[in-house]
Design an enzyme around this catalytic site. Structure first.
Site, PDB file in Angstrom:
ATOM      1  CE  LYS A  64      -1.919   1.638   4.016  1.00 60.29           C
ATOM      2  NZ  LYS A  64      -1.087   3.011   4.354  1.00 60.29           N
ATOM      3  CG  ASN A  65       2.255   2.698   3.461  1.00 55.95           C
ATOM      4  OD1 ASN A  65       1.108   2.982   3.292  1.00 55.95           O
ATOM      5  ND2 ASN A  65       2.745   2.431   4.866  1.00 55.95           N
ATOM      6  CB  VAL A 120       2.989  18.360   5.645  1.00 57.42           C
ATOM      7  CG1 VAL A 120       2.086  16.922   5.491  1.00 57.42           C
ATOM      8  CG2 VAL A 120       2.206  19.726   5.372  1.00 57.42           C
ATOM      9  CG  LEU A 142      10.077  17.671   8.219  1.00 61.43           C
ATOM     10  CD1 LEU A 142      10.684  16.083   8.852  1.00 61.43           C
ATOM     11  CD2 LEU A 142      11.208  18.517   8.703  1.00 61.43           C
ATOM     12  CG  ASP A 146       3.267   1.582   9.538  1.00 60.53           C
ATOM     13  OD1 ASP A 146       3.613   1.713   8.329  1.00 60.53           O
ATOM     14  OD2 ASP A 146       3.095   2.263  10.345  1.00 60.53           O
TER      15      ASP A 146
HETATM   16  C1  EPZ Z   1       4.580   7.065   6.112  1.00 58.10           C
HETATM   17  O1  EPZ Z   1       3.751   7.832   6.695  1.00 58.10           O
HETATM   18  C2  EPZ Z   1       3.503   5.767   6.121  1.00 58.10           C
HETATM   19  N1  EPZ Z   1       2.257   6.075   5.406  1.00 58.10           N
HETATM   20  C3  EPZ Z   1       3.107   5.410   7.613  1.00 58.10           C
HETATM   21  O2  EPZ Z   1       2.216   4.325   7.269  1.00 58.10           O
HETATM   22  C4  EPZ Z   1       4.092   5.009   8.399  1.00 58.10           C
HETATM   23  O3  EPZ Z   1       3.808   4.747   9.799  1.00 58.10           O
HETATM   24  C5  EPZ Z   1       5.449   6.197   8.402  1.00 58.10           C
HETATM   25  O4  EPZ Z   1       5.403   6.638   7.046  1.00 58.10           O
HETATM   26  C6  EPZ Z   1       6.515   5.987   9.182  1.00 58.10           C
HETATM   27  O5  EPZ Z   1       6.917   4.665   8.621  1.00 58.10           O
HETATM   28  C7  EPZ Z   1       2.431   6.103   4.074  1.00 58.10           C
HETATM   29  O6  EPZ Z   1       3.517   5.647   3.588  1.00 58.10           O
HETATM   30  C8  EPZ Z   1       1.352   6.254   3.056  1.00 58.10           C
HETATM   31  P1  EPZ Z   1       6.786  10.160   8.258  1.00 58.10           P
HETATM   32  P2  EPZ Z   1       4.444   9.589   6.590  1.00 58.10           P
HETATM   33  O7  EPZ Z   1       6.574  11.392   7.466  1.00 58.10           O
HETATM   34  O8  EPZ Z   1       5.272   9.703   5.283  1.00 58.10           O
HETATM   35  C9  EPZ Z   1       6.966  13.812  11.753  1.00 58.10           C
HETATM   36  C10 EPZ Z   1       0.343   3.105   7.818  1.00 58.10           C
HETATM   37  O9  EPZ Z   1      -0.256   2.390   8.698  1.00 58.10           O
HETATM   38  N2  EPZ Z   1       6.928  14.553  10.637  1.00 58.10           N
HETATM   39  O10 EPZ Z   1       7.710   9.414   8.163  1.00 58.10           O
HETATM   40  O11 EPZ Z   1       3.391  10.496   6.881  1.00 58.10           O
HETATM   41  C11 EPZ Z   1       5.574  12.671  11.658  1.00 58.10           C
HETATM   42  O12 EPZ Z   1       4.653  13.410  12.799  1.00 58.10           O
HETATM   43  C12 EPZ Z   1       0.681   4.488   7.617  1.00 58.10           C
HETATM   44  O13 EPZ Z   1       0.557   2.514   6.617  1.00 58.10           O
HETATM   45  C13 EPZ Z   1       7.086  15.992  10.908  1.00 58.10           C
HETATM   46  O14 EPZ Z   1       7.102  16.436  11.937  1.00 58.10           O
HETATM   47  O15 EPZ Z   1       5.262   9.393   7.968  1.00 58.10           O
HETATM   48  C14 EPZ Z   1       5.982  11.735  12.358  1.00 58.10           C
HETATM   49  O16 EPZ Z   1       6.075  11.750  13.872  1.00 58.10           O
HETATM   50  C15 EPZ Z   1       0.534   5.198   9.213  1.00 58.10           C
HETATM   51  N3  EPZ Z   1       6.813  16.725   9.754  1.00 58.10           N
HETATM   52  C16 EPZ Z   1       7.435  11.263  11.971  1.00 58.10           C
HETATM   53  O17 EPZ Z   1       7.833  12.548  11.222  1.00 58.10           O
HETATM   54  C17 EPZ Z   1       6.640  16.123   8.149  1.00 58.10           C
HETATM   55  O18 EPZ Z   1       6.798  17.192   7.358  1.00 58.10           O
HETATM   56  C18 EPZ Z   1       7.611  10.166  10.839  1.00 58.10           C
HETATM   57  O19 EPZ Z   1       6.622  10.438   9.617  1.00 58.10           O
HETATM   58  C19 EPZ Z   1       6.524  14.908   8.165  1.00 58.10           C
HETATM   59  C20 EPZ Z   1       6.663  13.784   9.163  1.00 58.10           C
END
Ligand code: EPZ
Length: 424
Positions: free
Chosen positions: A22-23, A125, A127, A309
Protein backbone atom coordinates in the site's frame (compact mmCIF):
# COMPACT_ATOMS: atom_id res chain seq x y z
CA UNK A 1 -20.74 -0.31 9.87
CA UNK A 2 -19.42 -3.85 9.33
CA UNK A 3 -17.76 -5.84 12.07
CA UNK A 4 -15.54 -8.92 12.13
CA UNK A 5 -16.08 -11.88 14.47
CA UNK A 6 -13.10 -14.06 15.41
CA UNK A 7 -13.26 -17.23 17.51
CA UNK A 8 -9.87 -18.12 18.92
CA UNK A 9 -8.17 -21.33 19.89
CA UNK A 10 -7.48 -22.98 16.56
CA UNK A 11 -3.89 -23.48 15.24
CA UNK A 12 -3.29 -22.21 11.68
CA UNK A 13 -1.87 -24.18 8.74
CA UNK A 14 -1.35 -23.24 5.10
CA UNK A 15 -0.26 -20.36 2.89
CA UNK A 16 -1.25 -16.68 2.86
CA UNK A 17 -0.44 -14.71 -0.34
CA UNK A 18 1.04 -11.26 0.32
CA UNK A 19 -0.11 -8.34 -1.84
CA UNK A 20 1.76 -5.35 -3.26
CA UNK A 21 2.67 -2.62 -0.76
CA UNK A 22 0.00 0.00 0.00
CA UNK A 23 2.66 2.51 1.06
CA UNK A 24 4.66 1.95 -2.12
CA UNK A 25 1.60 2.19 -4.36
CA UNK A 26 0.45 5.45 -2.72
CA UNK A 27 3.68 7.15 -3.80
CA UNK A 28 4.06 5.37 -7.14
CA UNK A 29 0.62 6.52 -8.29
CA UNK A 30 1.34 10.29 -8.01
CA UNK A 31 4.53 9.66 -10.05
CA UNK A 32 2.27 9.39 -13.11
CA UNK A 33 1.82 13.18 -12.85
CA UNK A 34 5.51 13.62 -13.75
CA UNK A 35 5.10 12.35 -17.32
CA UNK A 36 2.77 12.82 -20.28
CA UNK A 37 3.26 9.15 -21.13
CA UNK A 38 1.45 6.21 -19.51
CA UNK A 39 2.69 4.66 -16.27
CA UNK A 40 1.42 1.14 -15.52
CA UNK A 41 1.72 -0.48 -12.09
CA UNK A 42 1.41 -4.26 -11.68
CA UNK A 43 0.95 -6.21 -8.40
CA UNK A 44 -1.16 -3.30 -7.14
CA UNK A 45 -3.05 -3.95 -3.87
CA UNK A 46 -6.85 -3.73 -3.98
CA UNK A 47 -7.54 -1.34 -1.11
CA UNK A 48 -9.79 1.61 -0.39
CA UNK A 49 -6.77 3.93 -0.09
CA UNK A 50 -5.77 3.02 -3.66
CA UNK A 51 -9.28 3.87 -4.87
CA UNK A 52 -9.08 7.20 -2.99
CA UNK A 53 -5.76 8.05 -4.67
CA UNK A 54 -7.28 7.08 -8.04
CA UNK A 55 -10.12 9.56 -7.43
CA UNK A 56 -7.65 12.29 -6.49
CA UNK A 57 -5.55 11.76 -9.63
CA UNK A 58 -8.71 11.72 -11.76
CA UNK A 59 -9.76 15.07 -10.23
CA UNK A 60 -6.48 16.48 -11.60
CA UNK A 61 -7.21 15.18 -15.08
CA UNK A 62 -5.24 11.93 -14.96
CA UNK A 63 -6.81 8.69 -16.16
CA UNK A 64 -6.51 5.66 -13.85
CA UNK A 65 -7.89 2.39 -15.20
CA UNK A 66 -7.81 -0.62 -12.86
CA UNK A 67 -7.23 -3.74 -14.99
CA UNK A 68 -7.15 -7.47 -14.13
CA UNK A 69 -9.54 -7.00 -11.21
CA UNK A 70 -7.48 -4.11 -9.81
CA UNK A 71 -4.07 -5.83 -9.79
CA UNK A 72 -2.92 -3.58 -12.64
CA UNK A 73 -3.30 0.22 -12.63
CA UNK A 74 -2.97 1.72 -16.12
CA UNK A 75 -2.47 5.47 -15.61
CA UNK A 76 -2.04 8.39 -17.98
CA UNK A 77 -1.49 12.06 -17.18
CA UNK A 78 -1.25 13.20 -20.76
CA UNK A 79 -3.42 16.25 -20.23
CA UNK A 80 -3.87 17.50 -16.67
CA UNK A 81 -6.72 19.92 -16.10
CA UNK A 82 -6.33 20.79 -12.44
CA UNK A 83 -3.76 21.49 -9.75
CA UNK A 84 -5.96 21.37 -6.66
CA UNK A 85 -6.18 18.56 -4.07
CA UNK A 86 -9.30 19.32 -2.05
CA UNK A 87 -9.63 18.94 1.72
CA UNK A 88 -12.55 16.51 1.18
CA UNK A 89 -10.11 13.93 -0.26
CA UNK A 90 -6.97 14.90 1.64
CA UNK A 91 -8.65 14.65 5.07
CA UNK A 92 -9.52 11.01 4.31
CA UNK A 93 -6.02 10.09 3.24
CA UNK A 94 -2.86 11.93 4.26
CA UNK A 95 -0.89 10.40 1.42
CA UNK A 96 -2.75 12.87 -0.85
CA UNK A 97 0.01 15.35 0.04
CA UNK A 98 2.24 13.28 -2.28
CA UNK A 99 0.73 14.98 -5.34
CA UNK A 100 2.32 18.28 -4.28
CA UNK A 101 5.88 17.62 -5.44
CA UNK A 102 4.89 16.05 -8.78
CA UNK A 103 2.38 18.83 -9.60
CA UNK A 104 4.98 21.52 -8.83
CA UNK A 105 7.54 19.76 -10.99
CA UNK A 106 5.17 19.15 -13.92
CA UNK A 107 2.90 22.24 -13.89
CA UNK A 108 4.89 24.72 -11.79
CA UNK A 109 1.95 25.33 -9.44
CA UNK A 110 -0.33 23.42 -7.05
CA UNK A 111 -2.96 24.04 -4.39
CA UNK A 112 -3.02 21.16 -1.91
CA UNK A 113 -5.03 20.98 1.30
CA UNK A 114 -3.06 20.55 4.50
CA UNK A 115 -3.94 17.02 5.65
CA UNK A 116 -4.78 17.81 9.26
CA UNK A 117 -3.97 15.39 12.03
CA UNK A 118 -5.11 11.81 12.41
CA UNK A 119 -5.67 9.31 15.21
CA UNK A 120 -1.98 8.49 15.67
CA UNK A 121 -0.66 12.03 15.81
CA UNK A 122 -0.50 15.62 14.55
CA UNK A 123 1.51 14.49 11.50
CA UNK A 124 2.57 17.91 10.16
CA UNK A 125 3.96 18.34 6.65
CA UNK A 126 6.58 21.02 7.41
CA UNK A 127 9.42 18.82 6.14
CA UNK A 128 7.67 18.34 2.79
CA UNK A 129 7.37 22.11 2.42
CA UNK A 130 10.94 22.82 3.52
CA UNK A 131 12.29 20.38 0.92
CA UNK A 132 10.32 21.98 -1.91
CA UNK A 133 11.41 25.47 -0.79
CA UNK A 134 15.01 24.27 -1.07
CA UNK A 135 14.22 23.67 -4.77
CA UNK A 136 13.02 27.23 -5.22
CA UNK A 137 9.30 26.77 -4.59
CA UNK A 138 7.34 29.63 -3.02
CA UNK A 139 4.75 28.27 -0.56
CA UNK A 140 1.90 30.32 0.88
CA UNK A 141 -0.22 28.69 3.60
CA UNK A 142 -3.74 30.13 3.75
CA UNK A 143 -7.27 28.93 4.43
CA UNK A 144 -5.98 25.41 5.17
CA UNK A 145 -4.25 25.00 1.81
CA UNK A 146 -0.66 25.13 0.57
CA UNK A 147 -0.51 27.47 -2.45
CA UNK A 148 2.73 26.46 -4.15
CA UNK A 149 4.55 28.03 -7.10
CA UNK A 150 7.79 27.03 -8.78
CA UNK A 151 10.23 29.68 -10.09
CA UNK A 152 9.58 30.91 -13.66
CA UNK A 153 12.12 28.47 -15.12
CA UNK A 154 10.83 25.60 -13.02
CA UNK A 155 12.18 23.97 -9.85
CA UNK A 156 15.94 23.99 -9.47
CA UNK A 157 18.17 21.43 -7.79
CA UNK A 158 18.98 22.12 -4.16
CA UNK A 159 20.46 20.59 -1.01
CA UNK A 160 17.87 19.27 1.47
CA UNK A 161 18.92 18.28 5.01
CA UNK A 162 16.01 16.58 6.82
CA UNK A 163 16.20 17.29 10.60
CA UNK A 164 14.31 14.04 11.17
CA UNK A 165 13.60 11.10 8.92
CA UNK A 166 10.31 11.45 7.02
CA UNK A 167 9.12 8.85 4.50
CA UNK A 168 6.57 11.14 2.84
CA UNK A 169 8.82 14.20 2.71
CA UNK A 170 11.59 12.11 1.14
CA UNK A 171 9.11 10.81 -1.45
CA UNK A 172 7.74 14.28 -2.29
CA UNK A 173 11.26 15.72 -2.62
CA UNK A 174 12.53 12.77 -4.67
CA UNK A 175 9.69 13.04 -7.19
CA UNK A 176 10.03 16.83 -7.49
CA UNK A 177 13.82 16.61 -7.92
CA UNK A 178 13.57 14.35 -10.99
CA UNK A 179 12.47 17.33 -13.14
CA UNK A 180 14.30 20.11 -11.28
CA UNK A 181 17.12 21.85 -13.18
CA UNK A 182 20.45 20.68 -11.75
CA UNK A 183 21.45 18.45 -8.86
CA UNK A 184 19.41 17.77 -5.71
CA UNK A 185 20.92 16.09 -2.63
CA UNK A 186 18.62 14.66 0.04
CA UNK A 187 20.45 14.15 3.35
CA UNK A 188 19.01 12.15 6.27
CA UNK A 189 16.59 10.72 3.71
CA UNK A 190 14.24 7.85 4.62
CA UNK A 191 15.61 4.42 3.63
CA UNK A 192 12.36 2.41 3.58
CA UNK A 193 11.91 -0.26 0.85
CA UNK A 194 9.05 1.86 -0.49
CA UNK A 195 11.55 4.66 -1.22
CA UNK A 196 13.79 2.18 -3.05
CA UNK A 197 10.76 0.97 -5.03
CA UNK A 198 9.82 4.55 -5.97
CA UNK A 199 13.39 5.30 -7.10
CA UNK A 200 13.41 2.17 -9.27
CA UNK A 201 10.16 3.20 -10.91
CA UNK A 202 11.37 6.78 -11.50
CA UNK A 203 14.62 5.45 -12.97
CA UNK A 204 12.59 3.26 -15.34
CA UNK A 205 10.86 6.51 -16.39
CA UNK A 206 14.25 8.08 -17.20
CA UNK A 207 15.11 9.77 -13.89
CA UNK A 208 18.75 9.94 -12.80
CA UNK A 209 18.88 8.86 -9.15
CA UNK A 210 21.65 7.41 -6.98
CA UNK A 211 21.77 6.35 -3.30
CA UNK A 212 18.18 5.29 -2.66
CA UNK A 213 18.02 2.97 0.38
CA UNK A 214 20.75 5.00 2.08
CA UNK A 215 20.46 8.28 3.98
CA UNK A 216 21.94 10.26 1.06
CA UNK A 217 20.08 10.39 -2.26
CA UNK A 218 21.38 12.39 -5.24
CA UNK A 219 19.19 13.32 -8.22
CA UNK A 220 20.28 14.87 -11.53
CA UNK A 221 17.20 16.62 -12.95
CA UNK A 222 16.14 15.79 -16.53
CA UNK A 223 13.90 17.67 -18.96
CA UNK A 224 11.17 15.06 -19.11
CA UNK A 225 10.26 11.55 -18.00
CA UNK A 226 8.82 8.87 -20.27
CA UNK A 227 6.32 6.13 -19.51
CA UNK A 228 7.11 2.81 -17.82
CA UNK A 229 5.64 -0.38 -16.38
CA UNK A 230 6.60 -1.13 -12.77
CA UNK A 231 5.79 -3.98 -10.36
CA UNK A 232 4.85 -2.78 -6.86
CA UNK A 233 7.12 -4.23 -4.18
CA UNK A 234 5.70 -6.78 -1.67
CA UNK A 235 3.92 -5.24 1.32
CA UNK A 236 6.31 -5.76 4.25
CA UNK A 237 3.71 -4.58 6.78
CA UNK A 238 1.04 -7.01 5.58
CA UNK A 239 3.81 -9.65 5.56
CA UNK A 240 4.86 -8.96 9.16
CA UNK A 241 1.25 -8.83 10.29
CA UNK A 242 0.47 -12.32 8.99
CA UNK A 243 3.82 -13.71 10.20
CA UNK A 244 2.48 -13.07 13.70
CA UNK A 245 -0.70 -15.12 13.10
CA UNK A 246 0.86 -18.63 13.59
CA UNK A 247 2.91 -17.28 16.49
CA UNK A 248 -0.12 -15.96 18.34
CA UNK A 249 -2.50 -18.82 17.42
CA UNK A 250 -0.11 -21.75 17.00
CA UNK A 251 0.56 -23.80 13.85
CA UNK A 252 2.73 -23.12 10.80
CA UNK A 253 2.00 -20.66 7.97
CA UNK A 254 3.86 -19.82 4.76
CA UNK A 255 3.64 -16.19 3.56
CA UNK A 256 3.69 -16.33 -0.25
CA UNK A 257 6.25 -13.97 -1.79
CA UNK A 258 7.59 -13.02 1.66
CA UNK A 259 11.14 -11.66 1.72
CA UNK A 260 13.15 -11.52 4.94
CA UNK A 261 15.30 -8.61 3.70
CA UNK A 262 12.21 -6.36 3.88
CA UNK A 263 11.83 -7.03 7.62
CA UNK A 264 15.20 -7.97 9.14
CA UNK A 265 14.76 -6.03 12.42
CA UNK A 266 11.23 -7.42 12.87
CA UNK A 267 12.42 -11.00 12.18
CA UNK A 268 15.22 -10.61 14.73
CA UNK A 269 12.68 -9.56 17.41
CA UNK A 270 10.18 -12.35 16.78
CA UNK A 271 13.02 -14.91 16.72
CA UNK A 272 14.17 -13.54 20.08
CA UNK A 273 10.58 -14.10 21.27
CA UNK A 274 10.68 -17.74 20.14
CA UNK A 275 9.72 -17.76 16.44
CA UNK A 276 11.29 -19.92 13.75
CA UNK A 277 11.45 -18.11 10.38
CA UNK A 278 12.50 -20.01 7.25
CA UNK A 279 13.04 -18.34 3.85
CA UNK A 280 12.72 -20.31 0.63
CA UNK A 281 11.81 -19.53 -2.98
CA UNK A 282 8.06 -19.55 -2.23
CA UNK A 283 8.31 -17.11 0.68
CA UNK A 284 8.68 -17.14 4.46
CA UNK A 285 7.45 -19.99 6.70
CA UNK A 286 6.82 -19.15 10.35
CA UNK A 287 6.02 -21.17 13.48
CA UNK A 288 6.86 -21.21 17.17
CA UNK A 289 10.31 -22.79 17.63
CA UNK A 290 9.41 -24.72 20.79
CA UNK A 291 5.96 -23.90 22.10
CA UNK A 292 6.19 -20.99 24.53
CA UNK A 293 6.84 -17.37 23.52
CA UNK A 294 9.19 -15.19 25.53
CA UNK A 295 8.86 -11.47 26.36
CA UNK A 296 11.12 -9.14 24.33
CA UNK A 297 11.66 -5.37 24.27
CA UNK A 298 10.86 -3.43 21.07
CA UNK A 299 11.61 0.15 20.00
CA UNK A 300 10.21 1.52 16.73
CA UNK A 301 12.62 3.35 14.42
CA UNK A 302 12.92 4.44 10.80
CA UNK A 303 14.06 1.66 8.43
CA UNK A 304 16.13 -0.49 8.87
CA UNK A 305 14.82 -0.42 12.47
CA UNK A 306 11.64 -2.05 13.77
CA UNK A 307 8.68 -0.61 11.79
CA UNK A 308 6.18 1.55 13.69
CA UNK A 309 3.47 0.02 11.47
CA UNK A 310 4.06 -3.36 13.18
CA UNK A 311 4.13 -2.09 16.77
CA UNK A 312 0.43 -2.67 17.48
CA UNK A 313 0.56 -6.18 16.01
CA UNK A 314 3.70 -7.03 18.02
CA UNK A 315 1.99 -5.79 21.18
CA UNK A 316 -0.84 -8.28 20.56
CA UNK A 317 1.72 -11.09 20.34
CA UNK A 318 3.51 -10.03 23.53
CA UNK A 319 0.24 -10.00 25.49
CA UNK A 320 0.54 -13.80 25.74
CA UNK A 321 4.36 -14.10 25.91
CA UNK A 322 5.95 -15.20 29.19
CA UNK A 323 7.36 -12.23 31.09
CA UNK A 324 7.45 -8.46 30.81
CA UNK A 325 8.02 -6.65 27.47
CA UNK A 326 8.65 -2.94 27.01
CA UNK A 327 7.48 -1.39 23.72
CA UNK A 328 8.76 2.09 22.89
CA UNK A 329 6.97 4.07 20.14
CA UNK A 330 9.54 6.58 18.87
CA UNK A 331 7.89 7.65 15.59
CA UNK A 332 4.35 8.79 16.47
CA UNK A 333 3.12 10.52 19.60
CA UNK A 334 -0.14 8.62 20.08
CA UNK A 335 0.11 5.12 18.70
CA UNK A 336 -1.04 2.98 21.65
CA UNK A 337 -4.82 3.27 21.17
CA UNK A 338 -5.00 -0.50 20.68
CA UNK A 339 -3.77 -0.99 24.27
CA UNK A 340 -7.08 -0.24 26.08
CA UNK A 341 -8.89 -2.52 23.62
CA UNK A 342 -6.40 -5.34 24.29
CA UNK A 343 -6.90 -4.75 28.04
CA UNK A 344 -10.62 -5.39 27.48
CA UNK A 345 -9.52 -8.83 26.28
CA UNK A 346 -7.63 -9.46 29.53
CA UNK A 347 -4.21 -8.17 28.53
CA UNK A 348 -1.98 -6.57 31.16
CA UNK A 349 -0.58 -3.34 29.66
CA UNK A 350 0.68 -0.20 31.36
CA UNK A 351 1.10 2.82 29.06
CA UNK A 352 3.29 5.71 30.20
CA UNK A 353 3.73 8.30 27.42
CA UNK A 354 5.65 6.71 24.55
CA UNK A 355 6.30 3.49 26.43
CA UNK A 356 4.00 0.49 26.99
CA UNK A 357 4.92 -2.31 29.41
CA UNK A 358 3.18 -5.60 28.60
CA UNK A 359 3.08 -8.41 31.16
CA UNK A 360 2.14 -11.68 29.46
CA UNK A 361 -1.02 -13.51 30.57
CA UNK A 362 -1.96 -17.17 30.17
CA UNK A 363 -4.86 -16.53 27.81
CA UNK A 364 -6.78 -13.59 26.40
CA UNK A 365 -10.56 -13.63 26.50
CA UNK A 366 -12.75 -12.73 23.53
CA UNK A 367 -14.64 -9.42 23.87
CA UNK A 368 -16.30 -6.69 21.79
CA UNK A 369 -13.52 -4.22 20.81
CA UNK A 370 -13.22 -1.19 18.56
CA UNK A 371 -10.72 -0.47 15.80
CA UNK A 372 -9.23 3.03 16.00
CA UNK A 373 -6.72 3.06 13.16
CA UNK A 374 -5.48 0.77 10.44
CA UNK A 375 -2.80 -1.15 12.30
CA UNK A 376 -4.59 -1.15 15.66
CA UNK A 377 -7.57 -2.85 14.03
CA UNK A 378 -5.55 -5.78 12.72
CA UNK A 379 -3.79 -6.19 16.08
CA UNK A 380 -7.22 -6.83 17.61
CA UNK A 381 -7.93 -9.52 15.05
CA UNK A 382 -4.59 -11.17 15.82
CA UNK A 383 -5.45 -11.07 19.54
CA UNK A 384 -8.82 -12.62 18.72
CA UNK A 385 -7.08 -15.58 17.07
CA UNK A 386 -5.47 -16.41 20.44
CA UNK A 387 -8.35 -15.48 22.73
CA UNK A 388 -10.78 -17.88 24.37
CA UNK A 389 -14.23 -17.36 22.90
CA UNK A 390 -15.44 -14.78 20.40
CA UNK A 391 -14.03 -11.31 19.69
CA UNK A 392 -16.08 -8.78 17.72
CA UNK A 393 -14.04 -5.98 16.12
CA UNK A 394 -16.17 -2.99 15.09
CA UNK A 395 -15.32 -0.10 12.69
CA UNK A 396 -13.49 -2.43 10.33
CA UNK A 397 -13.50 0.20 7.57
CA UNK A 398 -10.07 1.03 8.99
CA UNK A 399 -8.96 -2.45 7.94
CA UNK A 400 -10.17 -2.06 4.37
CA UNK A 401 -7.65 0.76 3.93
CA UNK A 402 -4.66 -1.52 4.29
CA UNK A 403 -5.59 -5.21 4.28
CA UNK A 404 -6.97 -6.88 1.19
CA UNK A 405 -9.43 -9.73 1.92
CA UNK A 406 -8.25 -10.21 5.54
CA UNK A 407 -11.13 -12.61 6.35
CA UNK A 408 -10.49 -14.80 3.29
CA UNK A 409 -6.73 -14.86 3.90
CA UNK A 410 -7.07 -15.95 7.52
CA UNK A 411 -9.92 -18.36 6.77
CA UNK A 412 -7.63 -19.90 4.15
CA UNK A 413 -5.31 -21.09 6.92
CA UNK A 414 -8.10 -22.35 9.19
CA UNK A 415 -9.06 -19.35 11.32
CA UNK A 416 -12.66 -19.11 12.52
CA UNK A 417 -13.42 -15.61 11.28
CA UNK A 418 -16.33 -13.94 9.51
CA UNK A 419 -17.33 -10.46 8.42
CA UNK A 420 -20.79 -9.34 9.52
CA UNK A 421 -22.33 -6.86 7.10
CA UNK A 422 -24.13 -4.07 8.95
CA UNK A 423 -27.48 -3.07 7.49
CA UNK A 424 -26.85 0.62 8.18
C1 EPZ B 1 4.51 6.91 6.16
O1 EPZ B 1 3.77 7.99 6.72
C2 EPZ B 1 3.53 5.74 6.11
N1 EPZ B 1 2.38 6.09 5.27
C3 EPZ B 1 3.03 5.41 7.52
O2 EPZ B 1 2.18 4.26 7.44
C4 EPZ B 1 4.24 5.06 8.38
O3 EPZ B 1 3.81 4.81 9.70
C5 EPZ B 1 5.23 6.23 8.37
O4 EPZ B 1 5.61 6.54 7.01
C6 EPZ B 1 6.51 5.91 9.15
O5 EPZ B 1 7.13 4.80 8.60
C7 EPZ B 1 2.53 6.04 3.92
O6 EPZ B 1 3.59 5.71 3.39
C8 EPZ B 1 1.32 6.39 3.11
P1 EPZ B 1 6.73 10.20 8.22
P2 EPZ B 1 4.43 9.48 6.72
O7 EPZ B 1 6.71 11.46 7.44
O8 EPZ B 1 5.23 9.66 5.50
C9 EPZ B 1 6.90 13.52 11.61
C10 EPZ B 1 0.25 2.99 7.75
O9 EPZ B 1 -0.20 2.47 8.77
N2 EPZ B 1 6.84 14.48 10.49
O10 EPZ B 1 7.90 9.25 8.04
O11 EPZ B 1 3.34 10.43 7.02
C11 EPZ B 1 5.61 12.74 11.76
O12 EPZ B 1 4.68 13.46 12.54
C12 EPZ B 1 0.80 4.40 7.80
O13 EPZ B 1 0.36 2.42 6.63
C13 EPZ B 1 7.01 15.83 10.74
O14 EPZ B 1 7.20 16.24 11.88
O15 EPZ B 1 5.40 9.38 7.99
C14 EPZ B 1 6.08 11.48 12.43
O16 EPZ B 1 6.16 11.69 13.83
C15 EPZ B 1 0.60 5.04 9.18
N3 EPZ B 1 6.97 16.71 9.70
C16 EPZ B 1 7.48 11.26 11.86
O17 EPZ B 1 7.88 12.52 11.31
C17 EPZ B 1 6.76 16.29 8.41
O18 EPZ B 1 6.74 17.14 7.49
C18 EPZ B 1 7.54 10.22 10.73
O19 EPZ B 1 6.57 10.58 9.78
C19 EPZ B 1 6.59 14.90 8.17
C20 EPZ B 1 6.64 14.02 9.22
Amino acid sequence: MDSINVTGGRALEGTIPIAGAKNACLTLMPATLLSEEPLTLTNAPRLSDIRTMSRLLASLGAEVSPLSDGLVLAMSSHALNGDRADYEIVRKMRASILVLGPLLARLGHAVVSLPGGCAIGARPVDLHLRALEAMGAKLDLRDGYVHAKAPAGGLRGGDVEFPLVSVGATENALMAATLARGTTRLRNAAQEPEIVDLARCLRAMGAQIAGEGTSEIEVQGVDRLHGATHRVVTDRIELGTYMLAPLIAGGEVTLGGGRRDLLEAFCERIEAAGAEVRQDATGLTVRRANGALRAVDVATEPFPGFPTDLQAQMMALLCTAEGKSVLEERIFENRFMHAPELVRMGACIDVQGGQATVTGVERLRGAPVMATDLRASVSLILAGLAAEGETTVSRVYHLDRGYEHVVAKLRGVGARIERVRAND
